[in-house]
Design a protein around this motif. Structure first.
Motif, PDB file in Angstrom:
ATOM      1  N   PRO A 183      34.573  44.080  39.072  1.00 11.59           N
ATOM      2  CA  PRO A 183      34.094  42.785  39.575  1.00 11.59           C
ATOM      3  C   PRO A 183      32.587  42.790  39.764  1.00 11.59           C
ATOM      4  O   PRO A 183      32.022  43.766  40.250  1.00 11.59           O
ATOM      5  CB  PRO A 183      34.806  42.653  40.917  1.00 11.59           C
ATOM      6  N   GLU A 231      37.948  46.594  42.953  1.00 10.92           N
ATOM      7  CA  GLU A 231      37.964  45.515  43.940  1.00 10.92           C
ATOM      8  C   GLU A 231      38.792  45.922  45.167  1.00 10.92           C
ATOM      9  O   GLU A 231      39.481  45.107  45.777  1.00 10.92           O
ATOM     10  CB  GLU A 231      38.518  44.223  43.304  1.00 10.92           C
ATOM     11  N   GLU A 269      30.278  38.993  50.561  1.00 13.05           N
ATOM     12  CA  GLU A 269      31.581  38.754  49.925  1.00 13.05           C
ATOM     13  C   GLU A 269      31.947  37.283  50.043  1.00 13.05           C
ATOM     14  O   GLU A 269      32.472  36.670  49.106  1.00 13.05           O
ATOM     15  CB  GLU A 269      32.666  39.602  50.604  1.00 13.05           C
ATOM     16  N   PHE A 301      41.109  42.181  34.684  1.00 10.92           N
ATOM     17  CA  PHE A 301      40.403  41.774  35.902  1.00 10.92           C
ATOM     18  C   PHE A 301      39.903  43.016  36.652  1.00 10.92           C
ATOM     19  O   PHE A 301      40.343  43.316  37.758  1.00 10.92           O
ATOM     20  CB  PHE A 301      41.301  40.877  36.757  1.00 10.92           C
ATOM     21  N   GLN A 309      29.672  35.076  47.869  1.00 15.76           N
ATOM     22  CA  GLN A 309      30.010  35.312  46.461  1.00 15.76           C
ATOM     23  C   GLN A 309      31.287  34.563  46.089  1.00 15.76           C
ATOM     24  O   GLN A 309      31.374  33.958  45.035  1.00 15.76           O
ATOM     25  CB  GLN A 309      30.194  36.809  46.196  1.00 15.76           C
ATOM     26  N   GLY A 310      32.281  34.618  46.969  1.00 12.24           N
ATOM     27  CA  GLY A 310      33.561  33.996  46.628  1.00 12.24           C
ATOM     28  C   GLY A 310      34.211  34.775  45.504  1.00 12.24           C
ATOM     29  O   GLY A 310      34.428  35.983  45.618  1.00 12.24           O
ATOM     30  N   ARG A 311      34.478  34.124  44.394  1.00 12.59           N
ATOM     31  CA  ARG A 311      35.107  34.773  43.266  1.00 12.59           C
ATOM     32  C   ARG A 311      34.104  35.712  42.579  1.00 12.59           C
ATOM     33  O   ARG A 311      33.001  35.306  42.245  1.00 12.59           O
ATOM     34  CB  ARG A 311      35.581  33.721  42.251  1.00 12.59           C
ATOM     35  N   TYR A 312      34.512  36.961  42.387  1.00  8.61           N
ATOM     36  CA  TYR A 312      33.686  37.881  41.611  1.00  8.61           C
ATOM     37  C   TYR A 312      33.945  37.617  40.120  1.00  8.61           C
ATOM     38  O   TYR A 312      34.900  36.935  39.743  1.00  8.61           O
ATOM     39  CB  TYR A 312      33.991  39.332  41.994  1.00  8.61           C
ATOM     40  N   HIS A 313      33.117  38.197  39.264  1.00 11.11           N
ATOM     41  CA  HIS A 313      33.215  37.884  37.835  1.00 11.11           C
ATOM     42  C   HIS A 313      33.585  39.113  37.012  1.00 11.11           C
ATOM     43  O   HIS A 313      33.220  40.220  37.360  1.00 11.11           O
ATOM     44  CB  HIS A 313      31.897  37.292  37.344  1.00 11.11           C
ATOM     45  N   TYR A 314      34.305  38.850  35.899  1.00 13.63           N
ATOM     46  CA  TYR A 314      34.776  39.918  35.027  1.00 13.63           C
ATOM     47  C   TYR A 314      34.223  39.803  33.616  1.00 13.63           C
ATOM     48  O   TYR A 314      34.626  40.550  32.728  1.00 13.63           O
ATOM     49  CB  TYR A 314      36.315  39.941  35.014  1.00 13.63           C
TER      50      TYR A 314
END
Lengths: 332, 332, 332, 332
Positions: free
Chosen positions: A83, A62, A27, A80, A30-35
């Motif tokens: 993720p 999420e 996690e 959003f 990864q940091g920001r997950y993508h949409y």
């Protein structure tokens, strides 16, 4: 020796299906997950064929649905949703190649009850939606939280426990120039919600742009055909895959291989178009690589083709068409 | 005084429907045209409500089909099709607002024969496609080049000349987080191919992201309902529109107003879902702004609603549903 | 001289489009009305080409909905809905011929308020149905009774009066071996609910079995495209038609001609299949009788074809595709 | 003791699932086979609940395709296809009851090669058809004759032999007032082409009219999901079924039970509507008879429901939705 040694991945992959390097996506890393699925995001990792990647996936919400009193319409923030981990850059991948992904394991993680399914407005196979837009009132929202355990299964209620049969709901490469919501399945993969994308299987994905940009997420602990209410048993996991690269194998849409069968995957609307797309690609594959005349493959699949319905709830419906390996024979 | 003075754009727009500034987008100032609708591209222009913008549009093939001997499968480079002007940033536009676009004029440009229609493989309403994937052989490719003149019309052959009835095939705003091919129509507009998006009309578009990001292109000199073979009379133009901003008017999908009617536009598959989406939004609009009870609007449109089929060939089909202004009355 | 003198019916009909005999079907002479289209019923009349037939039609509910307090679910007895006059035996008609029916007039009859529209469970374009089977609750039932007058129109409420624009909702011949509910439209005609089947027009129907077996009923005083809630302004009428027989003209599905255009009619699901069927027959007609090359007709209709949506509520959806006579030219 | 002793047929049937009388329908006693499902035909047999009936079925072409040189377009005479045995009158059956049919055995008959599959014009899942009407040329006709043996299977070629997995392609009761082609599947059964209608299973059919009028025919020696080219391995058989009558059990569409699961069957277009219909009936069944709350059944089937595609080639598509008996529990 397992069937995998004879898989297309093992026979044609640049890394010969060998596991060569190991990579973890936490996690934190990864940091920001993508949409969205697209090549606009910065890769979080660049790997060679043969890489084994373990990713900490979130559930489709999420983690926002924590209790059965949480209202999806309040907790969720469209678009959003769903993720995704990644993108992973595959060194050497170019448009026209095929990215092979061997799913090695899916292990649930996080505190119990870690499984979630919900009824939410305008989503699902038996309610009006944004696409099938009707005037009748939605069903009341509802949340069900479940204990999910790899060994003991998914506890529905005191009487019913479903086996833990995990798979990756959403996986794919970047489209060439688009960035498309991770709620959508299409020719590059995406939100197919097809239970055959499970540990043991190899999924073959078209590479549409340099580096391939592998995304994945949305693992399900159990799911029926069609994912009827729109939400399977969503749960966070550690998902481990091994990637390989088949240079110059150009495929139009995802394909899949496991111990038993070869499968092609179509996503479209209406559902018959998803089935047509899957079956046509299977016929073309049998003609290109298995020595069948196209019309003969068409007539043979009439007698022995198998259809698996992935989802009947997403912006496109997903259907897998398959033929037993014992019938198809060995590809060249 | 024209009906436009009473339009929703004139009554609710930040610029009151007034033309306040003038802007030109030439081929040169545009530079690179765009093939996706999204907020990833740099705006080429930032304007206030009240801006009048004249854009030099390309035809859907960016001029690549020059003679009837050009083969589409050789000259076209999918997915780099349907080039779009823009994006134009609208100052003050925020998610949840509505962008109003009054189409002032469409004037053909470029050397004759400047009109193009073609038969190309896997595209069209009466052939197998990527979605309706069949095994039968495609039709032979064919190109027809036509003289297009704003006054004398579109010359089909010695006997048949069609009137010049131009409209904007593709127009819309950016989705919030996606970047979607300009071949696709959806809730943000895009490749609707709906002949009512014509000079004189006002189209209302949802603003999904700050700045709105207006794109447009793909003007047609003539088109029948459904755009049957997939390619109308494509032609390059100078297209002039006036934009305005209706703060806080949140709409789910494009709406349109002209002298005669109010229309809502739905894009989906199968076609009945496009029609359902269009009609449901029309009913909700009549209930929200025209004083109808929802069920009464449903029953009334049963008797007087009108359907216009835009396209039956794109990745989603587009349908407009309309009600005469004389029946709907005046919106609040 | 009216256009009718040049119609296909007048030029090719066995009676040359002449009115030769007169026949009346009253409620009394009809006796039992019919709920299926088929050759199992005894003809109530046998006529020669050139016969003019006036029929007392019932409304679609056979008059069972008398007041706005009548609940459709109590008053209606499915499948005994949509009562039809006939069958009329056409002397000399054989499989492979075409029955031409010129609609001369539709006159409302019966006491006011003679118009009826309703909301009933599991029926309509924006609600769950037996086909689009969902879990959400139906809309509440509702009945609206309206005054219908041929001159003053259809009074919706104090503000809105719709013009009286009557047409025949259901008309057709018997299938060859089947007997199909009068709620269904298909290749033999039936419940098309297409507003162009109106006074002045000629509809051409395939003869599928000896004697043709003409049925008709279900006249509407007004209807929008799609017949959205499933029930137009139903009303009882005296409907007058003139029949003729075109020997050896074999058509696959209904066609229509009026002063302005030639139309083909397709009924299927999903809606794109209805549109495909209508357009393909129009192309084939243009190729067979108007001197067009098939591909040229395909490309030309792309620019000027017109689509009329009949119903989006019946067991099959109905679409009419048309081309202006000025463009199509004169058939051979 | 087999599961059948606990089947709904055995527990609720008037004959308690007991075999009480035996009846044979030979080609000779059948005489004329039937091409429509309806109550217009004279029953060839009247039986009580508990009757065991053995019928000599024809293949779908009534034996007209004898060699691989026979052209279907010359040998077949539409609509006289898919010949059916029956109708069998069930004593005591009335509208609103349920007819239970236990399939006991299917045995191939007739000289070898007794299996037939063909490619014929305008029919099949991956070609243009009367419904999906396109302009592209049909595939060339082709006939394949195969040896079919209950023990050794279906010999496709020297390498491939498919197991003999026979089932009844077409079975059902008469609609109430209609007579519908035996090529069509619908709420009364008919041409479902669903491989689960196999020896061992019990199919439950709605009784729509007094006497029920059981028809059956069209047995397949093998078939894949969707019956892709439209023609399975057609073959003549002796098919033996046992009938029973469940008074007052009113079902909307066919249901099925075997050792493993309960299934509901939906036939409609587009394919998602067939799936919706099947799943909704399964939910309603689970709510009515198995003690589930409707929404809970909806959410549970999301996790464990199974979809079987019957046909994607007939006038309506057929889908079976099922739930394992171990999950559903015991019906009341």
């Amino acid at each position: 020796m397992s069937w995998f040694q004879d898989s297309i991945m093992a026979r044609k992959g640049a890394a010969k299906g060998e596991a060569r390097t190991e990579h973890a996506i936490t996690e934190e890393s990864q940091g920001r997950y993508h949409y969205v699925y697209g090549a606009f995001a910065e890769p979080i990792l660049a790997v060679d064929p043969g890489a084994v990647i373990s990713a900490e996936t979130h559930d489709a919400f999420e983690g926002a649905i924590k209790t059965e009193r949480d209202l999806p319409s309040e907790k969720l923030n469209f678009p959003f949703l769903n993720p995704q981990n990644g993108p992973v850059w595959i060194n050497g991948a170019e448009k026209g190649d095929c990215l092979a992904v061997h799913i090695k394991s899916i292990v649930p993680r996080g505190p119990q009850p870690r499984g979630t399914t919900v009824i939410m407005p305008e989503f699902g196979g038996l309610v009006p939606t944004a696409d099938t837009a009707l005037l009748t009132q939605p069903l009341p929202e509802r949340v069900k939280k479940l204990e999910v355990d790899a060994v003991t299964g998914v506890k529905w209620n005191d009487r019913i426990t479903l086996p833990y049969e995990p798979f990756i709901g959403t996986i794919g490469t970047a489209p060439e120039i688009e960035a498309i919501s991770s709620l959508v399945p299409d020719y590059y993969g995406g939100n197919m919600d097809l239970p055959d994308v499970a540990p043991g299987a190899v999924i073959y994905l078209p590479v549409n742009t340099k580096g391939a940009y592998l995304f994945l997420g949305d693992c399900h602990a159990a799911q029926g055909d069609g994912e009827l209410c729109g939400v399977a048993i969503e749960h966070p996991t550690v998902t481990t895959v091994q990637v390989d690269l088949i240079k110059g194998w150009t495929i139009r849409s995802p394909r899949l291989e496991n111990e038993s069968f070869y499968m092609t995957i179509g996503s479209s609307r209406p559902m018959e178009d998803a089935a047509r797309g899957a079956y046509r690609e299977l016929i073309r594959w049998m003609a290109a690589d298995f020595g069948f005349e196209e019309i003969d493959a068409y007539m043979l699949l009439t007698q022995c083709g198998r259809i698996r319905l992935g989802n009947m709830v997403d912006p496109k419906y997903t259907v897998g068409a398959s033929v037993l390996k014992s019938i198809a024979g060995t590809p060249r």
